[in-house]
Design a protein around this motif. Structure first.
Motif, PDB file in Angstrom:
ATOM      1  N   GLN A 209      30.696  12.521  44.446  1.00 32.46           N
ATOM      2  CA  GLN A 209      31.641  13.480  43.863  1.00 32.46           C
ATOM      3  C   GLN A 209      32.149  14.449  44.928  1.00 32.46           C
ATOM      4  N   GLU A 210      31.234  14.949  45.738  1.00 35.33           N
ATOM      5  CA  GLU A 210      31.597  15.922  46.773  1.00 35.33           C
ATOM      6  C   GLU A 210      32.567  15.320  47.790  1.00 35.33           C
ATOM      7  N   ILE A 211      32.257  14.120  48.272  1.00 40.46           N
ATOM      8  CA  ILE A 211      33.070  13.487  49.316  1.00 40.46           C
ATOM      9  C   ILE A 211      34.429  13.076  48.775  1.00 40.46           C
ATOM     10  N   CYS A 212      34.452  12.504  47.569  1.00 42.27           N
ATOM     11  CA  CYS A 212      35.730  12.095  46.983  1.00 42.27           C
ATOM     12  C   CYS A 212      36.621  13.304  46.694  1.00 42.27           C
ATOM     13  N   THR A 213      36.016  14.412  46.302  1.00 37.67           N
ATOM     14  CA  THR A 213      36.790  15.636  46.093  1.00 37.67           C
ATOM     15  C   THR A 213      37.371  16.132  47.412  1.00 37.67           C
ATOM     16  N   GLU A 214      36.565  16.102  48.475  1.00 38.09           N
ATOM     17  CA  GLU A 214      37.057  16.510  49.795  1.00 38.09           C
ATOM     18  C   GLU A 214      38.211  15.629  50.258  1.00 38.09           C
ATOM     19  N   MET A 215      38.118  14.319  49.965  1.00 31.51           N
ATOM     20  CA  MET A 215      39.153  13.372  50.388  1.00 31.51           C
ATOM     21  C   MET A 215      40.330  13.298  49.413  1.00 31.51           C
ATOM     22  N   ARG A 216      40.171  13.972  48.268  1.00 33.41           N
ATOM     23  CA  ARG A 216      41.213  13.974  47.230  1.00 33.41           C
ATOM     24  C   ARG A 216      41.512  12.562  46.739  1.00 33.41           C
ATOM     25  N   ILE A 217      40.450  11.844  46.464  1.00 35.09           N
ATOM     26  CA  ILE A 217      40.584  10.497  45.906  1.00 35.09           C
ATOM     27  C   ILE A 217      39.760  10.414  44.628  1.00 35.09           C
ATOM     28  N   THR A 218      40.092   9.414  43.794  1.00 33.68           N
ATOM     29  CA  THR A 218      39.336   9.199  42.567  1.00 33.68           C
ATOM     30  C   THR A 218      37.903   8.815  42.915  1.00 33.68           C
ATOM     31  N   PRO A 219      36.924   9.433  42.262  1.00 36.20           N
ATOM     32  CA  PRO A 219      35.525   9.097  42.581  1.00 36.20           C
ATOM     33  C   PRO A 219      35.233   7.614  42.445  1.00 36.20           C
ATOM     34  N   LYS A 220      34.562   7.068  43.432  1.00 39.62           N
ATOM     35  CA  LYS A 220      34.179   5.657  43.397  1.00 39.62           C
ATOM     36  C   LYS A 220      32.853   5.502  42.667  1.00 39.62           C
ATOM     37  N   GLN A 221      32.563   4.279  42.254  1.00 39.24           N
ATOM     38  CA  GLN A 221      31.374   4.009  41.448  1.00 39.24           C
ATOM     39  C   GLN A 221      30.408   3.107  42.205  1.00 39.24           C
ATOM     40  N   PHE A 222      29.121   3.471  42.179  1.00 40.43           N
ATOM     41  CA  PHE A 222      28.067   2.609  42.701  1.00 40.43           C
ATOM     42  C   PHE A 222      27.478   1.829  41.527  1.00 40.43           C
ATOM     43  N   VAL A 245      25.731   7.566  54.932  1.00 45.05           N
ATOM     44  CA  VAL A 245      25.924   6.211  54.424  1.00 45.05           C
ATOM     45  C   VAL A 245      26.836   6.230  53.202  1.00 45.05           C
ATOM     46  N   VAL A 246      26.636   7.188  52.306  1.00 41.41           N
ATOM     47  CA  VAL A 246      27.512   7.302  51.129  1.00 41.41           C
ATOM     48  C   VAL A 246      28.953   7.510  51.573  1.00 41.41           C
ATOM     49  N   GLU A 247      29.160   8.373  52.550  1.00 41.69           N
ATOM     50  CA  GLU A 247      30.519   8.631  53.039  1.00 41.69           C
ATOM     51  C   GLU A 247      31.127   7.373  53.650  1.00 41.69           C
ATOM     52  N   ARG A 248      30.341   6.628  54.415  1.00 44.14           N
ATOM     53  CA  ARG A 248      30.813   5.385  55.019  1.00 44.14           C
ATOM     54  C   ARG A 248      31.219   4.375  53.952  1.00 44.14           C
ATOM     55  N   LEU A 249      30.404   4.247  52.923  1.00 42.27           N
ATOM     56  CA  LEU A 249      30.700   3.301  51.852  1.00 42.27           C
ATOM     57  C   LEU A 249      31.955   3.703  51.084  1.00 42.27           C
ATOM     58  N   ILE A 250      32.132   4.983  50.857  1.00 43.10           N
ATOM     59  CA  ILE A 250      33.327   5.458  50.150  1.00 43.10           C
ATOM     60  C   ILE A 250      34.585   5.159  50.959  1.00 43.10           C
ATOM     61  N   ILE A 251      34.508   5.332  52.254  1.00 39.86           N
ATOM     62  CA  ILE A 251      35.680   5.111  53.110  1.00 39.86           C
ATOM     63  C   ILE A 251      36.007   3.631  53.244  1.00 39.86           C
ATOM     64  N   ASN A 254      35.731  -0.837  48.265  1.00 39.89           N
ATOM     65  CA  ASN A 254      36.614  -0.741  47.113  1.00 39.89           C
ATOM     66  C   ASN A 254      36.087   0.295  46.129  1.00 39.89           C
ATOM     67  N   ASN A 255      36.772   0.411  44.987  1.00 38.93           N
ATOM     68  CA  ASN A 255      36.426   1.452  44.021  1.00 38.93           C
ATOM     69  C   ASN A 255      35.038   1.281  43.428  1.00 38.93           C
ATOM     70  N   VAL A 256      34.564   0.043  43.342  1.00 38.94           N
ATOM     71  CA  VAL A 256      33.214  -0.221  42.847  1.00 38.94           C
ATOM     72  C   VAL A 256      32.379  -0.713  44.019  1.00 38.94           C
ATOM     73  N   ILE A 257      31.302   0.004  44.327  1.00 33.97           N
ATOM     74  CA  ILE A 257      30.484  -0.308  45.495  1.00 33.97           C
ATOM     75  C   ILE A 257      29.304  -1.171  45.063  1.00 33.97           C
ATOM     76  N   LEU A 258      29.182  -2.331  45.696  1.00 32.99           N
ATOM     77  CA  LEU A 258      28.226  -3.364  45.312  1.00 32.99           C
ATOM     78  C   LEU A 258      27.026  -3.383  46.253  1.00 32.99           C
ATOM     79  N   PRO A 259      25.933  -4.049  45.856  1.00 38.71           N
ATOM     80  CA  PRO A 259      24.768  -4.124  46.748  1.00 38.71           C
ATOM     81  C   PRO A 259      25.065  -4.777  48.091  1.00 38.71           C
TER      82      PRO A 259
END
Length: 266
Positions: A209-222, A245-251, A254-259
Protein backbone atom coordinates in the motif's frame (compact mmCIF):
# COMPACT_ATOMS: atom_id res chain seq x y z
CA UNK A 1 7.58 -16.73 28.96
CA UNK A 2 5.38 -13.83 27.83
CA UNK A 3 3.25 -12.27 30.54
CA UNK A 4 -0.51 -11.83 30.23
CA UNK A 5 0.06 -8.07 30.04
CA UNK A 6 2.46 -8.48 27.12
CA UNK A 7 0.04 -10.79 25.29
CA UNK A 8 -2.57 -8.04 25.49
CA UNK A 9 -0.70 -4.88 24.51
CA UNK A 10 -1.22 -1.79 26.63
CA UNK A 11 -3.01 1.26 25.28
CA UNK A 12 0.33 3.08 25.09
CA UNK A 13 1.79 0.35 22.86
CA UNK A 14 -1.26 0.39 20.59
CA UNK A 15 -0.92 4.16 20.34
CA UNK A 16 2.82 3.90 19.59
CA UNK A 17 2.15 1.36 16.83
CA UNK A 18 -0.26 3.73 15.15
CA UNK A 19 1.82 6.85 15.70
CA UNK A 20 5.08 5.41 14.37
CA UNK A 21 3.69 3.04 11.73
CA UNK A 22 4.91 -0.11 13.44
CA UNK A 23 3.37 -3.20 11.87
CA UNK A 24 3.06 -6.53 13.62
CA UNK A 25 1.76 -8.23 16.74
CA UNK A 26 4.40 -10.90 17.33
CA UNK A 27 5.02 -11.44 21.06
CA UNK A 28 8.73 -10.57 20.84
CA UNK A 29 7.95 -7.27 19.11
CA UNK A 30 5.20 -6.47 21.59
CA UNK A 31 7.59 -7.15 24.45
CA UNK A 32 10.14 -4.70 23.01
CA UNK A 33 7.44 -2.05 22.59
CA UNK A 34 6.12 -2.60 26.11
CA UNK A 35 9.65 -2.21 27.50
CA UNK A 36 10.08 1.04 25.57
CA UNK A 37 6.93 2.74 26.84
CA UNK A 38 7.54 1.42 30.37
CA UNK A 39 11.08 2.81 30.61
CA UNK A 40 10.29 6.07 28.79
CA UNK A 41 9.29 8.12 31.89
CA UNK A 42 12.37 6.97 33.84
CA UNK A 43 15.47 8.99 32.98
CA UNK A 44 17.86 6.09 32.41
CA UNK A 45 20.25 5.18 29.60
CA UNK A 46 18.90 2.54 27.22
CA UNK A 47 20.71 0.17 24.85
CA UNK A 48 18.69 -1.08 21.87
CA UNK A 49 20.08 -4.31 20.42
CA UNK A 50 19.13 -6.09 17.21
CA UNK A 51 20.25 -7.21 13.80
CA UNK A 52 20.63 -4.76 10.93
CA UNK A 53 17.32 -3.92 9.28
CA UNK A 54 15.07 -4.75 12.23
CA UNK A 55 13.89 -1.17 12.80
CA UNK A 56 15.91 -0.35 15.92
CA UNK A 57 15.67 3.36 15.11
CA UNK A 58 11.95 3.45 16.00
CA UNK A 59 12.47 2.52 19.65
CA UNK A 60 14.50 5.57 20.75
CA UNK A 61 11.84 7.76 19.09
CA UNK A 62 9.13 5.99 21.08
CA UNK A 63 11.07 6.36 24.33
CA UNK A 64 11.60 10.07 23.67
CA UNK A 65 7.96 10.63 22.70
CA UNK A 66 6.69 9.10 25.95
CA UNK A 67 9.30 10.71 28.20
CA UNK A 68 9.29 13.99 30.15
CA UNK A 69 11.83 15.24 27.58
CA UNK A 70 9.35 14.96 24.70
CA UNK A 71 9.09 18.74 24.26
CA UNK A 72 12.87 19.11 23.92
CA UNK A 73 15.05 18.08 21.01
CA UNK A 74 15.61 14.56 19.76
CA UNK A 75 18.99 14.29 18.04
CA UNK A 76 20.09 11.17 16.16
CA UNK A 77 23.69 10.39 15.20
CA UNK A 78 24.83 7.43 13.10
CA UNK A 79 28.22 6.73 14.65
CA UNK A 80 29.17 4.34 11.85
CA UNK A 81 28.65 6.98 9.17
CA UNK A 82 30.90 9.68 10.69
CA UNK A 83 34.53 9.71 9.51
CA UNK A 84 36.93 8.92 12.35
CA UNK A 85 38.64 12.31 12.21
CA UNK A 86 35.41 14.28 12.60
CA UNK A 87 33.46 12.39 15.27
CA UNK A 88 34.77 14.57 18.12
CA UNK A 89 33.61 17.69 16.33
CA UNK A 90 30.27 16.09 15.49
CA UNK A 91 29.54 15.01 19.05
CA UNK A 92 31.18 17.75 21.11
CA UNK A 93 31.55 20.72 18.73
CA UNK A 94 34.54 22.98 18.09
CA UNK A 95 35.68 26.55 18.37
CA UNK A 96 36.51 28.75 15.40
CA UNK A 97 40.12 28.19 14.32
CA UNK A 98 40.61 25.02 16.37
CA UNK A 99 41.64 23.19 13.18
CA UNK A 100 42.14 24.09 9.52
CA UNK A 101 38.54 23.82 8.33
CA UNK A 102 36.96 25.23 11.52
CA UNK A 103 35.90 28.53 9.99
CA UNK A 104 33.26 29.14 12.65
CA UNK A 105 32.15 27.86 16.02
CA UNK A 106 30.05 24.72 15.96
CA UNK A 107 27.89 23.18 18.66
CA UNK A 108 28.10 19.40 18.93
CA UNK A 109 25.23 16.94 19.18
CA UNK A 110 25.51 16.65 22.96
CA UNK A 111 25.12 20.40 23.32
CA UNK A 112 22.27 20.55 20.79
CA UNK A 113 20.43 17.78 22.64
CA UNK A 114 20.60 19.61 26.00
CA UNK A 115 17.44 18.79 28.02
CA UNK A 116 16.44 16.31 25.31
CA UNK A 117 17.43 12.91 23.96
CA UNK A 118 20.55 11.92 22.03
CA UNK A 119 20.35 8.71 20.00
CA UNK A 120 23.76 7.19 19.23
CA UNK A 121 23.09 4.64 16.49
CA UNK A 122 25.65 1.90 15.78
CA UNK A 123 27.57 2.72 18.94
CA UNK A 124 29.68 -0.41 18.37
CA UNK A 125 31.40 1.32 15.45
CA UNK A 126 32.76 4.13 17.60
CA UNK A 127 36.50 4.30 18.25
CA UNK A 128 37.89 3.70 21.72
CA UNK A 129 39.02 7.33 21.96
CA UNK A 130 35.53 8.62 21.16
CA UNK A 131 34.04 6.07 23.58
CA UNK A 132 36.18 7.51 26.39
CA UNK A 133 34.85 11.01 25.69
CA UNK A 134 31.25 9.81 25.55
CA UNK A 135 31.78 8.05 28.88
CA UNK A 136 33.06 11.27 30.46
CA UNK A 137 30.02 13.16 29.15
CA UNK A 138 27.71 10.57 30.69
CA UNK A 139 29.55 10.42 34.02
CA UNK A 140 30.09 14.14 34.53
CA UNK A 141 27.25 15.65 32.48
CA UNK A 142 29.66 18.01 30.79
CA UNK A 143 31.58 18.32 27.54
CA UNK A 144 34.14 20.67 26.04
CA UNK A 145 34.38 21.77 22.44
CA UNK A 146 37.55 21.11 20.46
CA UNK A 147 39.86 24.07 20.97
CA UNK A 148 38.30 25.11 24.28
CA UNK A 149 39.24 24.48 27.91
CA UNK A 150 35.79 25.50 29.12
CA UNK A 151 33.39 22.82 30.29
CA UNK A 152 29.77 23.02 29.17
CA UNK A 153 27.11 21.42 31.36
CA UNK A 154 24.73 19.18 29.44
CA UNK A 155 21.60 17.37 30.55
CA UNK A 156 21.07 14.65 27.97
CA UNK A 157 19.37 11.27 27.98
CA UNK A 158 21.45 8.95 25.83
CA UNK A 159 19.93 6.01 24.00
CA UNK A 160 22.34 3.84 22.03
CA UNK A 161 21.77 1.09 19.49
CA UNK A 162 23.96 -1.61 18.00
CA UNK A 163 23.79 -4.62 15.71
CA UNK A 164 26.94 -6.02 17.31
CA UNK A 165 27.40 -8.25 20.34
CA UNK A 166 29.05 -5.70 22.60
CA UNK A 167 30.19 -8.32 25.12
CA UNK A 168 32.16 -9.96 22.31
CA UNK A 169 33.49 -6.53 21.31
CA UNK A 170 34.60 -5.97 24.92
CA UNK A 171 36.40 -9.33 24.99
CA UNK A 172 38.16 -8.39 21.74
CA UNK A 173 39.26 -5.03 23.17
CA UNK A 174 37.14 -2.98 20.77
CA UNK A 175 34.57 -1.65 23.23
CA UNK A 176 34.93 -0.21 26.72
CA UNK A 177 33.30 -2.31 29.42
CA UNK A 178 32.65 0.73 31.61
CA UNK A 179 30.80 2.46 28.78
CA UNK A 180 28.79 -0.68 28.11
CA UNK A 181 27.60 -0.77 31.72
CA UNK A 182 26.81 2.93 31.61
CA UNK A 183 24.70 2.53 28.46
CA UNK A 184 23.00 -0.77 29.24
CA UNK A 185 21.04 0.12 32.35
CA UNK A 186 18.03 -1.02 30.32
CA UNK A 187 18.43 -3.31 27.31
CA UNK A 188 15.72 -3.62 24.67
CA UNK A 189 16.08 -6.50 22.23
CA UNK A 190 14.44 -5.91 18.86
CA UNK A 191 13.55 -9.28 17.28
CA UNK A 192 14.74 -10.31 13.81
CA UNK A 193 12.10 -11.13 11.21
CA UNK A 194 12.73 -14.87 11.61
CA UNK A 195 11.32 -14.56 15.14
CA UNK A 196 8.16 -12.82 13.95
CA UNK A 197 7.18 -14.66 10.78
CA UNK A 198 3.51 -14.21 11.71
CA UNK A 199 3.97 -10.50 10.89
CA UNK A 200 5.30 -11.03 7.36
CA UNK A 201 1.90 -10.99 5.63
CA UNK A 202 0.87 -7.76 7.38
CA UNK A 203 4.23 -6.20 6.48
CA UNK A 204 3.86 -7.20 2.82
CA UNK A 205 0.37 -5.66 2.67
CA UNK A 206 1.55 -2.51 4.46
CA UNK A 207 4.57 -2.02 2.19
CA UNK A 208 2.48 -2.73 -0.91
CA UNK A 209 0.00 0.00 0.00
CA UNK A 210 2.77 2.42 0.95
CA UNK A 211 4.85 1.85 -2.19
CA UNK A 212 1.91 1.91 -4.59
CA UNK A 213 0.70 5.15 -3.01
CA UNK A 214 4.17 6.67 -3.43
CA UNK A 215 4.22 5.57 -7.08
CA UNK A 216 0.61 6.69 -7.62
CA UNK A 217 -0.43 3.35 -9.04
CA UNK A 218 -3.28 0.98 -8.22
CA UNK A 219 -2.22 -1.36 -5.40
CA UNK A 220 -1.01 -4.71 -6.68
CA UNK A 221 -2.09 -8.02 -5.19
CA UNK A 222 0.04 -10.85 -3.81
CA UNK A 223 -1.53 -14.27 -4.11
CA UNK A 224 -1.73 -16.30 -0.88
CA UNK A 225 0.81 -18.68 -2.40
CA UNK A 226 3.22 -15.82 -3.09
CA UNK A 227 2.88 -14.60 0.49
CA UNK A 228 3.44 -18.11 1.79
CA UNK A 229 6.57 -18.40 -0.33
CA UNK A 230 7.88 -15.16 1.18
CA UNK A 231 7.19 -16.40 4.71
CA UNK A 232 9.57 -19.27 4.09
CA UNK A 233 12.61 -17.13 3.27
CA UNK A 234 15.39 -16.46 5.77
CA UNK A 235 15.36 -12.62 5.39
CA UNK A 236 18.87 -12.04 6.70
CA UNK A 237 18.36 -8.32 5.97
CA UNK A 238 15.15 -8.36 8.00
CA UNK A 239 12.41 -5.78 7.42
CA UNK A 240 14.62 -3.59 5.23
CA UNK A 241 15.27 -6.51 2.88
CA UNK A 242 11.59 -7.48 2.84
CA UNK A 243 10.55 -3.97 1.84
CA UNK A 244 13.16 -3.88 -0.92
CA UNK A 245 11.84 -7.16 -2.35
CA UNK A 246 8.22 -5.97 -2.20
CA UNK A 247 9.21 -2.79 -4.04
CA UNK A 248 11.09 -4.80 -6.68
CA UNK A 249 8.11 -7.08 -7.24
CA UNK A 250 5.72 -4.14 -7.54
CA UNK A 251 7.93 -2.47 -10.14
CA UNK A 252 8.73 -5.55 -12.24
CA UNK A 253 5.58 -7.70 -12.04
CA UNK A 254 2.00 -7.60 -13.26
CA UNK A 255 -0.96 -6.55 -11.12
CA UNK A 256 -1.18 -9.99 -9.49
CA UNK A 257 2.12 -11.19 -8.02
CA UNK A 258 2.61 -14.96 -8.17
CA UNK A 259 4.95 -17.35 -6.32
CA UNK A 260 7.08 -17.75 -9.45
CA UNK A 261 7.52 -13.95 -9.52
CA UNK A 262 8.81 -14.13 -5.97
CA UNK A 263 11.29 -16.85 -6.94
CA UNK A 264 12.45 -14.83 -9.94
CA UNK A 265 12.95 -11.46 -8.25
CA UNK A 266 13.81 -12.39 -4.67
Amino acid sequence: MMTEKTNRPSAAVQQARQRFGIVGNAPALTEALESSVRVAPIDLSVLVCGESGTGKEFFPKIIHAYSPRKHSRYIAVNCGAIPEGTIDSELFGHEKGSFTSAIKQKKGKFELAHNGTLFLDEIGDMSLDAQAKVLRALQENKISRIGSDTDIQVDVRVIAATNKNLKEEIAAGRFREDLYHRLSVIIINVPPLKERTEDIEDLILYFTQEICTEMRITPKQFTPEAIERMKNYEWSGNIRELRNVVERLIILCNNVILPEDVELYK
